[in-house]
Design an enzyme around this catalytic site. Sequence first.
Site, short mmCIF file in Angstrom:
data_model
loop_
_atom_site.label_atom_id
_atom_site.label_comp_id
_atom_site.label_asym_id
_atom_site.label_seq_id
_atom_site.Cartn_x
_atom_site.Cartn_y
_atom_site.Cartn_z
CB THR A 449 43.37 7.62 2.61
OG1 THR A 449 43.85 8.13 1.59
CG2 THR A 449 42.11 6.74 2.31
CG HIS A 501 34.60 -10.62 5.16
ND1 HIS A 501 33.80 -10.89 6.43
CD2 HIS A 501 33.17 -10.58 4.42
CE1 HIS A 501 32.64 -11.05 6.48
NE2 HIS A 501 32.15 -10.92 5.16
#
Length: 530
Positions: A449, A501
């Site tokens: 993006t 994560h």
Amino acid sequence: MATDIKAPTFPESVAEGTVATWHKKVGDSVERDELIVEIETDKVVLEVVAPEAGTLSKINVEEGDVCQSEQVLGELGAAGEGDKGGDAKADDAKRSDAKSDDAKSGDAKADKKPADKKSAGAGKQHEVKAPSFPESVQEGTVASWTKKVGEAVKRDEVLAEIETDKVVLEVVAPADGALAEIKVQEGEQVESEALLAVFSEGAEGDAGADAPAEASSSDDDGEADAKVDGKILAPAARKLAAENDLDVSKLEGTGKGGRVLKEDVQKAIDNGSAKKSAAPKADKSAAAPKAASAVEGERPEQRVPMSRLRQTIAKRLVQAQQTAAMLTTYNEVDMSAVMALRSQYKDTFQKAHDVKLGFMGFFVKAATEALKRFPDVNASIDGTDIVYHGYQDIGVAVSTPRGLVVPVLRDTDSMKLADVEKAIGDFGSRGRDGKLGIEDMQGGTFTITNGGIFGSLMSTPILNPPQTAILGMHKIQERPMAVNGKVEIRPMMYLAVSYDHRMIDGKDAVQFLVAIKSLLEDPARLLLDI
């Protein structure tokens, strides 16, 4: 001689299908290769077209019934055979009555037309249905009707737009003619293949299917009357009212049966009695202008429903933050080398490939190379499973008037820089026009993006589930940097990688971003694969 209408040969993994929709009735004339029936399987919807021109004479498998591969679904007779064999299950008396009713119905329709028929198919009624929605789309909203009742329309011209939570679907005219009746108004919800309107084939005036038979005795070039907003309008009156944008419901008709004549419309124009009341128009992107409400005064407010696309964006972003253990790591890249390369070859590049050389192509190629080195970043999470992708499909976030969409570049490892730039340019133009399809936005293993085009200096991009990482680009800004012990002004860009994560360790995320930084600061690495 009758011709069999057979189901197509099903794929090897498909055992049977269900007849979803018959688009023709017994007795309807059919052109060669015209869609007759749709068969729904557990994987795809198959279309069955007419093997030749003729008349549908018999239906063997009704809607909702199960059929096998290459099973005979119906029979096609010669043109003009009508309903022969169509009521095989009924007794002779019922068949005779049915034919008599059909004849009376046909006579009533014929009375609404001029004695000298304009064409064999003039005035034929069609059901305008919503398109078949993709499997992941449950319903849509009628965003806008581009044509009014009675307005002349050419074949394949857009009649309406339906907004889903992913794309805008267009509904086109099945033939030359006009809308006779609109069943679903703007802002209302529809399901897949729902009936939207009734379309009348033929000239503009033929749209008046709901007009009484005696109304056809007009002197308006032989065109039929049309019923608009509860009023019966002569063709000339309808045209004049449309040209002056009048509220048809306020017109007073002096003709037979309350028929509105041209002079009635002219009188309303002169005295101003049929002007439309001024009302604030809601943005069509809201897809529900009727539900919009405005509060007037010194501190005006306007309430409009959130578009389906905006609702979906909000849902997915919240879902990403609630389900992923999302972290972001930052770095900065010196854009000097890329900018020098672009400045040196931009004219030659454009002449050779007919596309401008931008920055996004370099980032896509650099990200592709980095994804190959760090497969965890290119993976996705599916429940308790990790899916490692042996390819790189990179989504590029595109801002459109309806909201943010993410079309996907497929197999970027095999794409050249020019291919990337052309594809991104195509995505941008189609996104602005609402022409991106669902197939353009499905899948993707990684997303890029670019908030820098809007002036963003630094941001934290949000994951695009089920992907596990996203790269955020930002504004290029000159800053003083220490280079070889000296202070130099360099064009710098902050980069951000947000990652899940649960899947990616911090070490891998940081090294992934450093790899992109190294490739961009020395673009020769992309060519040398080092």
